[in-house]
Design a protein around this motif. Structure first.
Motif, mmCIF file in Angstrom:
data_model
loop_
_atom_site.group_PDB
_atom_site.id
_atom_site.type_symbol
_atom_site.label_atom_id
_atom_site.label_comp_id
_atom_site.label_asym_id
_atom_site.label_seq_id
_atom_site.Cartn_x
_atom_site.Cartn_y
_atom_site.Cartn_z
ATOM 1 N N LEU A 138 0.835 -1.212 0.000
ATOM 2 C CA LEU A 138 0.000 0.000 0.000
ATOM 3 C C LEU A 138 0.864 1.255 0.000
ATOM 4 O O LEU A 138 0.594 2.213 -0.735
ATOM 5 N N LYS A 139 1.906 1.236 0.822
ATOM 6 C CA LYS A 139 2.846 2.363 0.891
ATOM 7 C C LYS A 139 3.411 2.637 -0.507
ATOM 8 O O LYS A 139 3.423 3.771 -0.980
ATOM 9 N N ASP A 140 3.853 1.581 -1.178
ATOM 10 C CA ASP A 140 4.431 1.734 -2.517
ATOM 11 C C ASP A 140 3.376 2.175 -3.535
ATOM 12 O O ASP A 140 3.671 2.951 -4.450
ATOM 13 N N ALA A 141 2.144 1.666 -3.396
ATOM 14 C CA ALA A 141 1.082 2.063 -4.328
ATOM 15 C C ALA A 141 0.821 3.563 -4.211
ATOM 16 O O ALA A 141 0.625 4.253 -5.225
ATOM 17 N N LEU A 142 0.829 4.070 -2.974
ATOM 18 C CA LEU A 142 0.595 5.506 -2.774
ATOM 19 C C LEU A 142 1.794 6.327 -3.263
ATOM 20 O O LEU A 142 1.609 7.392 -3.868
ATOM 21 N N ASP A 143 3.011 5.821 -3.023
ATOM 22 C CA ASP A 143 4.196 6.491 -3.577
ATOM 23 C C ASP A 143 4.127 6.515 -5.100
ATOM 24 O O ASP A 143 4.434 7.519 -5.746
ATOM 25 N N ALA A 144 3.714 5.379 -5.673
ATOM 26 C CA ALA A 144 3.608 5.283 -7.135
ATOM 27 C C ALA A 144 2.572 6.280 -7.646
ATOM 28 O O ALA A 144 2.750 6.885 -8.713
ATOM 29 N N TYR A 145 1.513 6.486 -6.868
ATOM 30 C CA TYR A 145 0.491 7.471 -7.259
ATOM 31 C C TYR A 145 1.076 8.874 -7.282
ATOM 32 O O TYR A 145 0.913 9.616 -8.252
ATOM 33 N N ILE A 146 1.792 9.229 -6.210
ATOM 34 C CA ILE A 146 2.354 10.588 -6.131
ATOM 35 C C ILE A 146 3.316 10.838 -7.285
ATOM 36 O O ILE A 146 3.294 11.887 -7.916
ATOM 37 N N ARG A 147 4.156 9.830 -7.595
ATOM 38 C CA ARG A 147 5.177 10.028 -8.636
ATOM 39 C C ARG A 147 4.701 9.564 -10.004
ATOM 40 O O ARG A 147 5.479 9.560 -10.948
ATOM 41 N N ASP A 149 4.325 6.618 -11.008
ATOM 42 C CA ASP A 149 5.398 5.666 -11.310
ATOM 43 C C ASP A 149 4.786 4.330 -11.733
ATOM 44 O O ASP A 149 4.417 3.499 -10.901
ATOM 45 N N GLU A 150 4.688 4.116 -13.043
ATOM 46 C CA GLU A 150 4.056 2.908 -13.568
ATOM 47 C C GLU A 150 4.794 1.648 -13.114
ATOM 48 O O GLU A 150 4.161 0.661 -12.716
ATOM 49 N N ALA A 151 6.135 1.673 -13.174
ATOM 50 C CA ALA A 151 6.919 0.478 -12.844
ATOM 51 C C ALA A 151 6.666 0.040 -11.403
ATOM 52 O O ALA A 151 6.482 -1.150 -11.122
ATOM 53 N N LEU A 152 6.647 1.025 -10.502
ATOM 54 C CA LEU A 152 6.415 0.698 -9.087
ATOM 55 C C LEU A 152 5.003 0.140 -8.890
ATOM 56 O O LEU A 152 4.796 -0.826 -8.148
ATOM 57 N N ALA A 153 4.017 0.712 -9.586
ATOM 58 C CA ALA A 153 2.635 0.220 -9.467
ATOM 59 C C ALA A 153 2.537 -1.211 -9.986
ATOM 60 O O ALA A 153 1.864 -2.057 -9.389
ATOM 61 N N LEU A 154 3.218 -1.494 -11.097
ATOM 62 C CA LEU A 154 3.194 -2.855 -11.642
ATOM 63 C C LEU A 154 3.878 -3.835 -10.686
ATOM 64 O O LEU A 154 3.462 -4.986 -10.547
ATOM 65 N N GLU A 211 -5.257 1.567 -10.617
ATOM 66 C CA GLU A 211 -5.654 2.955 -10.914
ATOM 67 C C GLU A 211 -4.428 3.807 -11.238
ATOM 68 O O GLU A 211 -4.486 4.683 -12.099
ATOM 69 N N VAL A 212 -3.330 3.547 -10.514
ATOM 70 C CA VAL A 212 -2.111 4.323 -10.749
ATOM 71 C C VAL A 212 -1.569 4.039 -12.156
ATOM 72 O O VAL A 212 -1.181 4.964 -12.886
ATOM 73 N N VAL A 213 -1.575 2.766 -12.547
ATOM 74 C CA VAL A 213 -1.126 2.415 -13.905
ATOM 75 C C VAL A 213 -2.008 3.119 -14.931
ATOM 76 O O VAL A 213 -1.521 3.698 -15.911
ATOM 77 N N PHE A 214 -3.307 3.123 -14.668
ATOM 78 C CA PHE A 214 -4.272 3.778 -15.552
ATOM 79 C C PHE A 214 -3.949 5.272 -15.679
ATOM 80 O O PHE A 214 -3.936 5.845 -16.777
ATOM 81 N N LEU A 215 -3.656 5.915 -14.546
ATOM 82 C CA LEU A 215 -3.353 7.347 -14.564
ATOM 83 C C LEU A 215 -2.037 7.626 -15.274
ATOM 84 O O LEU A 215 -1.890 8.630 -15.958
#
Lengths: 244, 244
Positions: A138-147, A149-154, A211-215
Motif C-alpha cells: 500500500l505504501k508503494d502504491a501511494l508512492d507510485a500514485y504521487i510520482r 510511477d508505472e513500474a512501481l505500481a506494476l 488505478e495508478v497504472v491507468f493514470l
C-alpha cells in the motif's frame, strides 16, 4: 489564456491538492490500521484492537469528505477530461482504502476471541508478516500514485501474488493443525477468517495500483494480474493434507 | 431555456439512460451469477460453474464501459450538481456489482473441489438459500434505484442483518461438524470460505442500497446498518460449540 481561465485552472489545482492531501492522509491511517490490527492479534493487545476499531470511523469520514469534495470540484470547476480522470481515479482509490480499513477493523475485532482460544504456534506471527507485506504494498502504491510511477505500481500488482501464495500456505497449515488436533479447530477457523481478510486487503491494494497504472499510461493493466488462489482448484489440498 | 441548452439537457438525459440501461443489464447478469454459482455448488454442476467463471468477464467489461461512458458524459455534458450526483452514485453501484460478480466467480470455482470431498448434510442447500436471499436483496435494491424508493432500499439494508445471522449460524454449524468428525474438516473449510463470500456479497448489496437512499434523500443512512458478525466477539462460539 484569459485571466479568468487562469484563475479557474489554479482553483482546480488547489482543490485537487486538497483531495490528494486527503487521500494520502487516509492512506497513512489505513497503513497504521493494518499494522495495528495484526500487532494486536499477535500480542493479544485488546486496547490496541479497540483503537483500530474506533479509528475506522475517521477513515470512513475521510472517504465521505473526499467523495463530497470531489463531487463539488467536478460540479464547480468542470474539469477537462484528463483532470476528471484523476478525480475519478482518486475516488475509486478512496473507496478501496475505506474497504481495507473495514477489513482491518474486522481483523482487530478477533483479538478478544483469539486470546481465549488455543494458541496455534507461529500463526499470528505469519499473519502479521502477511499484513506487513500488504502494508508495504500500500505504501508503494501511494508512492507510485504521487510520482505517477508505472513500474512501481506494476511491481505492487506483481507482489499480490506472493500474498495470495501466503494465504494458500496458511489455508493448508490450518487444515493440517485441525486434522492433527481437533482442539485447534475453533482457533483455526478464526485464523482462516483473518487470513482471508488480509488476502482481500491485498486485492484492494492491487486495485489501487491498477488505478495508478491507468493514470500513468491511460490504460488498465489487463492480464497483468494472475490470481493465485489455488485452494479453489488444487486437488492436493484435499488429498495431500498433512503429507508434506 | 434556449434551444441549445434544451439540446444539451436532452443529450445528457439520453446518455444517462444509456448508463442506467447498462447498470440494469449488469445487475441482471450479477443476479444470475449469484444464483448459478450457488446452484452449481449444490448440484455439483461443473459446467454451470464454468459458465459463471466465464461470464464474469462480461460483468467486468460492463463495469469498465460504464466507467468510461460516465467519465465521457461528465466531461462533455458538464452536468449540474444533482445530475452529477446520480452519475457518481451509479459508478459506485457498478463497482459494487463488479465485486459481487467476482465473489460469485470465486464461489463457483469451489464446485470442482467440493465435489471431490465429504458431503456435509444440508450445507450447500443452506448456502444456496443464503445466496438466494442476497440475490433477492439485489433485485430489490435495483428496483428501489429505478423507483427512487427509499423505503425499499432501507428494507434491503435491514435484511442484510438476516444474511449476517445466517453466516453466524453456518460458522457455528461448520465448527460443530468439524469437531464431530475430522473427516469433515477440509469440506467445512471450503464451505466456510464460501459462506464468507456470500456474507460479503450482502455487504456490497447493502452499499448499493445505501447509494439509493442517498439518491432518494440526499443523505447517507448513517447508523441504520448494524453489523451482526457475532463470530468475532461471542465467547459462546468458542465455549458452547456443539452444546446446542
Amino acid at each position: 489564456m484569459s485571466d479568468l481561465k487562469q484563475h479557474i485552472a489554479s482553483a482546480f489545482d488547489r482543490d485537487l491538492e486538497g483531495i490528494q492531501a486527503r487521500i494520502l492522509k487516509m492512506g497513512g491511517l489505513v497503513e497504521e490500521a493494518i499494522l495495528d490490527a495484526a500487532k494486536s492479534l499477535e500480542t493479544r493487545d485488546e486496547e490496541l484492537a479497540g483503537k483500530v476499531v474506533k479509528g475506522d470511523k475517521s477513515i470512513d469520514a475521510l472517504d465521505e469528505e473526499l467523495n463530497d469534495e470531489a463531487a463539488r470540484l467536478i460540479a464547480l470547476r468542470q474539469p477537462a477530461a484528463s483532470d476528471l480522470r484523476v478525480v475519478l481515479a482518486v475516488m475509486r482509490m478512496s473507496s478501496n482504502l475505506e474497504r481495507i480499513g473495514d477489513l482491518s477493523k474486522n481483523m482487530a475485532k478477533r483479538t478478544g476471541v483469539l486470546a481465549q482460544l488455543t494458541q496455534i504456534n507461529g500463526s499470528t506471527a505469519a499473519l502479521r508478516r502477511m499484513a506487513r507485506d500488504v502494508e508495504l504494498m500500500l505504501k508503494d502504491a501511494l508512492d507510485a500514485y504521487i510520482r505517477r510511477d508505472e513500474a512501481l505500481a506494476l511491481d505492487v500488482i506483481d507482489r499480490d501474488r506472493e500474498v495470495d501464495q501466503m494465504y494458500n500456505t496458511l489455508f493448508r497449515e490450518f487444515l493440517t493443525f485441525m486434522l492433527e488436533d481437533p482442539r485447534n479447530i475453533t482457533s483455526c477457523m478464526h485464523l482462516h477468517f483473518i487470513a482471508k481478510n488480509v488476502e482481500r486487503m491485498g486485492d484492494h491494494v492491487t486495485a489501487i495500483a491498477e488505478e495508478v497504472v491507468f493514470l500513468a499510461t491511460g490504460t488498465k493493466p489487463h492480464g497483468v494480474r494472475v490470481k493465485e488462489d489455488r485452494t479453489s482448484s488444487d486437488p492436493a489440498l484435499s488429498a495431500d493434507i498433512g503429507m508434506e
